[in-house]
Design an enzyme around this catalytic site. Structure first.
Site, PDB file in Angstrom:
ATOM      1  N   ASP A  33      -3.250   2.563  -5.774  1.00 52.52           N
ATOM      2  CA  ASP A  33      -2.069   2.588  -4.897  1.00 52.52           C
ATOM      3  C   ASP A  33      -1.898   1.319  -4.063  1.00 52.52           C
ATOM      4  OD1 ASP A  33      -4.190   3.069  -3.181  1.00 52.52           O
ATOM      5  OD2 ASP A  33      -3.026   4.384  -1.878  1.00 52.52           O
ATOM      6  N   GLU A  34      -2.553   0.246  -4.479  1.00 55.50           N
ATOM      7  CA  GLU A  34      -2.422  -1.002  -3.728  1.00 55.50           C
ATOM      8  C   GLU A  34      -2.311  -2.196  -4.666  1.00 55.50           C
ATOM      9  OE1 GLU A  34      -5.204  -1.780  -0.422  1.00 55.50           O
ATOM     10  OE2 GLU A  34      -5.773   0.327  -0.604  1.00 55.50           O
ATOM     11  N   ASP A  45       0.864  -1.186   0.000  1.00 55.06           N
ATOM     12  CA  ASP A  45       0.000   0.000   0.000  1.00 55.06           C
ATOM     13  C   ASP A  45       0.900   1.235   0.000  1.00 55.06           C
ATOM     14  OD1 ASP A  45      -1.872   1.950   0.437  1.00 55.06           O
ATOM     15  OD2 ASP A  45      -2.648   1.131   2.324  1.00 55.06           O
TER      16      ASP A  45
HETATM   17 MG    MG Z   1      -2.417   4.074   0.244  1.00 56.17          MG
END
Ligand code: MG
Length: 421
Positions: free
Chosen positions: A112-113, A19
């Site tokens: 974003d992961e 993350d």
């Molecule tokens: Mg994040």
């Protein structure tokens, strides 16, 4: 399902969840050194809300979802930056490229992961920790983005692990420790259990994941319908489905392509030749989905990793590689002369509109369009670059014969070469 040595029923898979920390704000800080270490928020234009706050801004109590006014009240010297999706998607893809060096099982969970199944390259969870550390370090060193990473026998637990030591932590849940972790984790800590479900479970006397995993299935189904079964599995740290192989779906709102040069360059011909390839690639996809582009963004990253992007509204909207390239060149001109060597370049079109205006095109435009379509057909039938512009040869000279130019090239009325020679 295999069992992990000594732990009955436990999957032997080694799953990683990464993350990125305050992703949009981190990308902005990375591409503009003046923003580093400062309280930055990423937001839209005009009356807007905070999409992401940098960790410096969070220290002042600035949170996602706040209005710009509220954010300024928390921190008067806050720096608002207008969000740039092209840049974020571009950075995400560079991160994915690093992950893909370790396994093809890289599942994009959000921009974003990612989840990765690293079982094939890990003999143990100790090895999983080493590989996770390596990936985390590379993403920081090569892309400049820090991340929180979790490693566990499943996706749900890996995500739980990555959230345990934010920002920049690395947490490994060894299969032998899972039972204890489940007994100590409140149900709301797991991804997918929101406030209402938590309250309902708490009312039933279920507070921890272990209690959820051992709850009466029928009782759960009675309260939550078909979700009851899923909740029970979640309580055991299990989740439906494995990590999927990599698949990047461009948001329909925009179409973008980018390229990192094999070596940094000041050579404008080389930059332009790659720009033309990227323009053609974008145009091919625009046509295949029957759209016209009303906006064009050009993104340049320099040798020191700083980056800049500029946008241009296209009126009338365009769809040929030649038109995209010509507009992109005009934007490129505004970046010149280059003070630093160019490392990476990206082209993206947005404000996409359905291509229904064909009947209204002027004759000249119609001819250009027919030419592009004919070239699409030839390249489709005989392979990419059967017909290609001079730009491919310049790019090839710069890169070497092994260049894998990803674009289908068309739409250049001048400078064609026959690639069949
Ligand atoms: Mg994040």
């Amino acid at each position: 399902m295999e069992t992990y040595k000594g732990v009955p029923g436990m999957s032997s898979k080694v799953i990683l969840h990464m993350d990125m920390n305050a992703f949009f704000a981190s990308v902005e800080q990375q591409s503009n050194p003046a923003l580093r270490g400062k309280p930055v928020i990423v937001c839209g234009r005009g009356r807007t809300v905070v999409t992401t706050a940098s960790y410096e801004a969070r220290r002042y109590g600035v949170k996602t979802g706040m209005s710009l006014y509220e954010a300024k009240k928390c921190c008067p010297r806050i720096i608002p930056v207008e969000g740039n999706h092209v840049k974020y998607a571009d950075t995400a893809k560079m991160i994915h490229e690093i992950c893909l060096e370790y396994t093809c099982f890289v599942e994009v969970f959000s921009i974003d992961e990612v989840f990765m199944d690293i079982s094939q390259v890990c003999e143990s969870f100790d090895c999983g920790r080493i590989i996770a550390k390596r990936i985390q370090k590379r993403v920081k060193k090569e892309i400049g983005i820090s991340s929180s990473v979790g490693v566990a026998p499943g996706k749900l637990l890996a995500k739980l692990a990555s959230g345990r030591d934010k920002p920049s932590g690395l947490v490994v849940f060894n299969p032998h420790d899972i039972e204890e972790i489940l007994s100590q984790t409140p149900v709301e800590d797991i991804c997918g259990i929101g406030e209402r479900t938590r309250a309902k479970l708490n009312n039933m006397g279920i507070e921890t994941l272990k209690e959820l995993g051992s709850a009466d299935t029928q009782l759960l189904i009675k309260s939550f319908g078909f979700m009851g079964n899923i909740l029970k599995k979640m309580g055991k740290g299990e989740e439906p489905g494995d990590v999927s192989p990599y698949c990047w779906k461009e948001p329909l709102k925009s179409i973008g392509h980018s390229n990192t040069f094999p070596r940094d360059t000041f050579n404008i011909d080389v930059v332009k030749s790659f720009l033309s390839l990227l323009s053609e690639k974008v145009a091919g996809r625009l046509r295949s989905c029957g759209r016209l582009a009303g906006k064009l963004s050009l993104y340049i990253r320099f040798s020191d990793f700083s980056g800049r992007s500029r946008q241009k509204t296209l009126s009338p909207a365009v769809k040929t590689g030649r038109d995209i390239f010509m507009h992109a060149c005009r934007i490129l001109k505004s970046f010149m002369p280059f003070k630093k060597a160019v490392r990476h370049i990206g082209v993206c079109v947005s404000s996409l509109i359905p291509d229904r205006a064909q009947g209204f095109l002027f004759e000249k435009e119609k001819r250009k369009e027919k030419l592009a379509e004919a070239m699409d057909k030839i390249n489709k039938r005989y392979g990419d670059f059967m017909i290609r512009p001079l730009a491919v040869d310049i790019a090839r000279d710069f890169t070497g014969p092994d260049i894998e130019i990803p674009a289908k090239v068309h739409g250049f009325p001048a400078g064609f070469r026959n690639a069949g020679k």
